[in-house]
Enzyme design. Structure first.
Site, mmCIF file in Angstrom:
data_model
loop_
_atom_site.group_PDB
_atom_site.id
_atom_site.type_symbol
_atom_site.label_atom_id
_atom_site.label_comp_id
_atom_site.label_asym_id
_atom_site.label_seq_id
_atom_site.Cartn_x
_atom_site.Cartn_y
_atom_site.Cartn_z
ATOM 1 C CE LYS A 139 46.222 14.327 -53.216
ATOM 2 N NZ LYS A 139 45.090 14.128 -52.278
ATOM 3 C CE LYS A 221 53.987 20.514 -47.355
ATOM 4 N NZ LYS A 221 52.586 20.987 -47.491
ATOM 5 C CE LYS A 224 51.031 7.148 -41.331
ATOM 6 N NZ LYS A 224 49.757 6.920 -40.639
#
Length: 359
Positions: A139, A221, A224
């Protein structure tokens, strides 16, 4: 007393020692962040297994499923949107088949013991170990996220989520195994430092799951957070929306339907989705002979039909539940009370062990 923090042995696989054939009483914990209505990848990759575990469990087993709002705020959130997404996540879990009379279903942020145990465990967690967490490094490497304490230490909060209920088993994907190892090591460190078997060393449950990729970029992947909404199928998407997204799914220039994840990732992803959504056990992911004379257009149409068949009952139940605000609140409140009754006993025991009990 010096601190002990040793590496625990690798956890056994689901088939070897986490099987439900064993009659050891199981306490199973898992959580999902409140990012609104989950998408097809969330469902096929993890949530459907929550339902399977519920069905396979014995009456004396305990299943604890949580919407983990405290994890969500490790990244910036809009308060009004977060409230809506918490409710949507709860409604979705009910819609897919989580039974609040069989499983404890609650919002993590409504049980304050999670945060308190996380602080206590954080006093045992080595900085170097947290710094090596691959999800944190991934991240931060994007440059889109500031280096903040909450994001850095959230694996400790995750450990607290699990240990607070003295979980014996945790369903995990490959990307979460490192966090479960940390949980086991923190449990072991606490037990050794305070000379008491306070916590179990939770085992992983490796359940069959499907890794679903983006419909627009099969190297990523389904997510959202992806900018293009056509990259994912939401569990409340309409039949027309599903058909359009599948029809627009990026494949390649070949019209042959072949299972080849390396060279034909787009088509292979659609085959995975079809296999996961179909009720036909004879349709294996890699069994493509039946599509030998099928056009890509017709193949995509069949995938869309299979997805709609799987999603339609969930979508219908979600809308019914989401319109019943009183019921959602009742489930959340009752679940929090049941969770708190367990969590408070564990925290009281922990505080007594370390010398922080009430006097």
């Amino acid at each position: 007393m010096h601190r002990v923090f040793s590496r625990s042995r690798p956890t056994p696989s689901y088939r070897r020692s986490s099987s439900f054939r064993s009659r050891q009483r199981k306490v199973i914990f898992s959580g999902i962040q409140p990012t609104g209505v989950p998408h097809l990848g969330n469902y096929l990759g993890a949530l459907v297994n929550w339902v399977h575990l519920q069905k396979a469990s014995q009456p004396d087993d305990q299943l604890i499923y949580s919407v983990v709002g405290l994890h969500a705020i490790t990244l910036p959130q809009d308060p009004a949107q977060l409230r809506q997404e918490k409710r949507a996540a709860m409604a979705t879990l009910l819609a897919i088949g989580i039974d609040p009379t069989r499983s404890i279903l609650f919002h993590q942020d409504e049980v304050s013991e999670h945060a308190e145990l996380a602080w206590i465990l954080g006093c045992l967690a080595p900085l170097g170990r947290l710094n090596r967490m691959t999800t944190y490094k991934a991240k931060i490497s994007t440059g889109k996220t500031d280096e903040r304490l909450g994001l850095f230490s959230y694996p400790v909060l995750q450990a607290a989520d699990i240990l607070l209920y003295k979980a014996t088993h945790v369903p995990v994907g490959e990307d979460q195994r490192q966090h479960l190892e940390l949980t086991r090591d923190l449990a072991q460190a606490f037990n050794q430092q305070f000379r008491a078997e306070t916590f179990h060393l939770p085992q992983d449950i490796i359940t069959p799951s499907k890794r679903i990729f983006s419909l627009r970029d099969s190297s990523q992947k389904m997510s959202k957070s992806a900018a293009d909404p056509k990259s994912r199928i939401g569990l409340t998407d309409t039949a027309d929306e599903i058909a359009l997204k599948i029809r627009k799914a990026i494949t390649d220039s070949s019209h042959e339907i072949v299972w080849d994840p390396k060279d034909r990732p787009g088509v292979s992803n659609l085959l995975t989705i079809l296999h996961a959504c179909t009720t036909d056990p004879a349709l294996d992911t890699s069994a493509t002979a039946e599509f030998r004379n099928t056009s890509l257009v017709d193949f995509k149409s069949r995938v869309a039909e299979a997805v709609e068949s799987r999603v339609a009952p969930i979508r219908s139940e979600f809308h019914r539940l989401n319109s019943d605000e009183g019921y959602i609140q009742s489930v959340s409140r009752n679940g929090a009370e049941r969770a708190r009754s367990i969590a408070s006993r564990t925290l009281q025991e922990v505080k007594s062990r370390i010398g922080l009990e009430a006097i």
